[in-house]
Design an enzyme around this catalytic site. Sequence first.
Site, PDB file in Angstrom:
ATOM      1  CG  MET A  42     -91.403 -42.100 -54.820  1.00 18.85           C
ATOM      2  SD  MET A  42     -93.166 -42.562 -54.944  1.00 18.85           S
ATOM      3  CE  MET A  42     -93.704 -42.381 -53.247  1.00 18.85           C
ATOM      4  CB  SER A 116     -89.583 -46.457 -49.136  1.00 16.77           C
ATOM      5  OG  SER A 116     -90.919 -46.288 -49.550  1.00 16.77           O
ATOM      6  CD  GLN A 117     -89.459 -46.377 -55.294  1.00 21.23           C
ATOM      7  OE1 GLN A 117     -90.671 -46.293 -55.511  1.00 21.23           O
ATOM      8  NE2 GLN A 117     -88.566 -45.771 -56.059  1.00 21.23           N
ATOM      9  CG  ASP A 234     -96.018 -46.107 -43.604  1.00 23.90           C
ATOM     10  OD1 ASP A 234     -96.347 -45.163 -44.344  1.00 23.90           O
ATOM     11  OD2 ASP A 234     -94.991 -46.791 -43.780  1.00 23.90           O
ATOM     12  CG  HIS A 290     -92.963 -44.378 -45.344  1.00 28.59           C
ATOM     13  ND1 HIS A 290     -93.103 -45.753 -45.392  1.00 28.59           N
ATOM     14  CD2 HIS A 290     -92.208 -44.042 -46.414  1.00 28.59           C
ATOM     15  CE1 HIS A 290     -92.473 -46.219 -46.451  1.00 28.59           C
ATOM     16  NE2 HIS A 290     -91.914 -45.200 -47.086  1.00 28.59           N
TER      17      HIS A 290
END
Length: 307
Positions: A42, A116-117, A234, A290
């Site tokens: 993202m 991530s996503q 995270d 993260h």
Amino acid sequence: MAAQGRGWMLLLLCLSFVWETVSWKTASNDTGPVPVVIWHGMGDSCCNPLSMGFIKKLVEQEITGIYVLSLEIGNSIAEDMENSFFMNVNDQVELVCNILSKDKNLQNGYNAMGFSQGGQFLRAVAQRCPSPAMLKLITFGGQHQGVYGLPRCPGETSQICNLIRKMLNVGAYSSPIQDHLVQAEYWHDPLNEDLYREKSIFLADINQERGINESYKVNLMKLKKLVMVKFLNDTMVDPVDSEWFGFYKVGQAKDTYSLQESALYQEDRLGLKTMDKAGKLQFLTVNGDHLQFSEEWFVTNIIPYLK
């Protein structure tokens, strides 16, 4: 003369057959490094020199001659970043499947890394689009069971993040928001599990929440390895257990369950239990926030999976 002409024709046909056979064997027995496909997270883009651009160069530096495709969702870097917030995820996955199917460098199989996503998006590619074959999937901080919160949004401006939070608060499962806000499509509300299962247009589908799509299970189990990296400090993914397929227990947002405790695993809806027993699941950790890891850690822990 006619007989001589037919003789030449037969010779040409034989030579053509031999050439095609040799070419096919050469392609199918290619001993070069397995290509790698990367999908960013993202607010990022395919070619940011501080993120995906750096990862691409690092892989190319460590594995001589490797082909690395960093996915660009759109016609520009700006559009790619914008689509990471506002382009329907199912449409993104379909677009990527088409890109991969047309890339001649990937037709003998490829490894994938999702950040991530991008992790759960590439898992959807593995489940929905088995050709060309994804051989290994590595997810870095992927939200495999979704998120219930957006504590630190990495948008270009705070206005984008504030807008997303407002939209999620208004109604994450309303059709307009599900259709047009990426983060809503993997929003998982443990206080409203029935609503999530009914209205989630992406995550509930790929996690077999509404029924069993056997092709999803069969295709995912074709992976040689599914490697999941969890970031122990995270501050973005809520809960962090989602990075290993864990999540909040139903009806509250404090206590969590692990993958092995989940119905998804125990009922083997996606084949994860079978894969785990076969040694195909790998669980890695990083003592960082993260997507924060060192070059040394990446080279030591990730590059071996790509060789």
